[in-house]
Design a protein around this motif. Structure first.
Motif, short mmCIF file in Angstrom:
data_model
loop_
_atom_site.label_atom_id
_atom_site.label_comp_id
_atom_site.label_asym_id
_atom_site.label_seq_id
_atom_site.Cartn_x
_atom_site.Cartn_y
_atom_site.Cartn_z
N PRO A 7 0.79 -1.24 0.00
CA PRO A 7 0.00 0.00 0.00
C PRO A 7 0.81 1.28 0.00
O PRO A 7 0.28 2.34 0.32
N ALA A 38 3.42 -2.23 8.04
CA ALA A 38 2.23 -2.14 7.20
C ALA A 38 1.02 -2.70 7.95
O ALA A 38 0.12 -3.28 7.34
N ILE A 42 -0.69 -7.71 -3.92
CA ILE A 42 -1.68 -6.92 -3.19
C ILE A 42 -2.16 -5.75 -4.04
O ILE A 42 -3.35 -5.40 -4.02
N ASP A 80 -9.70 -5.36 -1.09
CA ASP A 80 -8.80 -4.66 -0.18
C ASP A 80 -8.14 -5.69 0.74
O ASP A 80 -8.66 -6.02 1.80
N MET A 115 -5.45 -5.46 2.45
CA MET A 115 -4.99 -4.91 3.73
C MET A 115 -6.14 -4.87 4.74
O MET A 115 -5.96 -5.17 5.92
N ARG A 151 -6.46 -6.81 8.30
CA ARG A 151 -6.77 -6.14 9.58
C ARG A 151 -7.98 -6.80 10.25
O ARG A 151 -8.03 -6.91 11.48
#
Length: 331
Positions: free
Chosen positions: A38, A103, A306, A315, A317, A321
């Protein structure tokens, strides 16, 4: 110093090692970098911050270069305009104990490896331009929070080239490695949309090794390459074609190309994601090692998995999370 000077190569390695340890004095004013998702496009301050964040996450960080090539960045008609040259291209891994998030990937407290392919342009001994293709996805896998479908090939750390000859610190005689690579690329673009035999594969050794980042993984030989990478990729992106190389160079029995693959996701699912119909760009680097018979014995493929997923509307990321206790709680 010139790229055909041993001191240039050793100086570049030393500068990159200093940068990895937080020394931003090696950066030229106005330095720029292209980093994987990202992170994206970075100026000198952003590049310094990226390395500082990595060093904070891996305080005992060690930069291990397994391949270093240097030379003139050969032209590519698809990318007109001034071309940074000479370039240094490196492949290896950042190794260290994962002590703090990077990250927002949670630390493991154990040893991890962040595989990379990189290209760098130096002026007057200072870093002016960098292209970084780091395998952020595999770092997620090592942290136990892989948010995508399993790789079809074997994930993990990439071994160094056979024979330990990847660090080309002394200029090597020209062997036509880049020309053979570009001819092989042309052969792959002959795919007729139906028959794999329409792409001649005689440039490859019978038992070649293919080491790919992200959600592809490693495989061996033509059957493994086709099963684990080529067939799924062609089914998903039947119109794929190169969109231009930011790096093209060769050094003895090694060559490297790096750039974007332009493709449209109109075919089958890819990495578990149904066809989106979207036009995409996939950032990759290819490091090639030729055997004594002039065929490709080893190919390493750093790539931005990614970033590709983000263009497909996934997404990664955010999914990571969510898996690590930080789910989104609003629309």
């Amino acid at each position: 110093m010139r790229a055909d000077d041993e001191a240039f190569r050793k100086g570049a390695l030393a500068a990159l090692t200093h940068l990895a340890r937080g020394d931003t004095d090696v950066l030229a004013p106005g330095a720029q970098a292209s980093a994987p998702h990202p992170f994206g496009a970075l100026d000198a301050q952003g590049l310094g911050t990226l390395h500082a964040d990595l060093l904070r996450a891996l305080p005992d960080l060690e930069r291990r270069d397994d391949i270093l090539l240097a030379g003139r960045n050969m032209p590519d008609d698809r990318m007109p305009g001034p071309r940074p040259s000479p370039l240094v291209a490196t492949l290896g891994a950042y190794v260290g104990t994962f002590r703090a998030p990077f990250a927002r990937i949670p630390p493991t407290g154990g040893v991890v490896t962040l595989n990379y392919g990189e290209a760098h342009h130096f002026e007057d001994g200072r870093l002016r331009r960098s292209w970084l293709v780091w395998d952020i996805a595999d770092l997620m896998r090592q942290a136990g929070c892989w948010p995508m479908s399993p790789p079809l090939g074997r994930p993990g750390y990439w071994p160094a080239p056979k024979g330990g000859t990847g660090l080309c610190l002394s200029p090597a005689p020209e062997e036509g490695s880049l020309e053979r690579v570009l001819a092989m690329h042309d052969a792959l673009h002959r795919f007729n949309g139906r028959n794999l035999g329409s792409m001649p594969m005689d440039a490859w050794a019978d038992d070649f090794m293919y080491y790919a980042a992200g959600n592809i993984g490693a495989c061996r030989g033509l059957d493994g390459f086709r099963a684990h990478h080529q067939i799924p990729f062609l089914r998903a992106f039947p119109d794929r074609k190169g969109a231009g190389h930011f790096v093209r160079l060769s050094d003895g029995p090694f060559a490297v190309t790096g750039g974007d693959v332009a493709l449209t996701h109109t075919g089958a699912d890819y990495m578990g994601i149904p066809a989106t119909g979207r036009s995409l760009r996939f950032r990759v680097m290819d490091f090639y090692h030729f055997d004594a018979d002039g065929r490709i014995a080893e190919n390493w493929l750093p790539n931005d998995t990614i970033g590709l997923m983000a263009q497909m509307g996934v997404d990664v990321m955010a999914r990571m999370r969510h898996l690590t206790g930080e789910p989104s709680t609003t629309l």
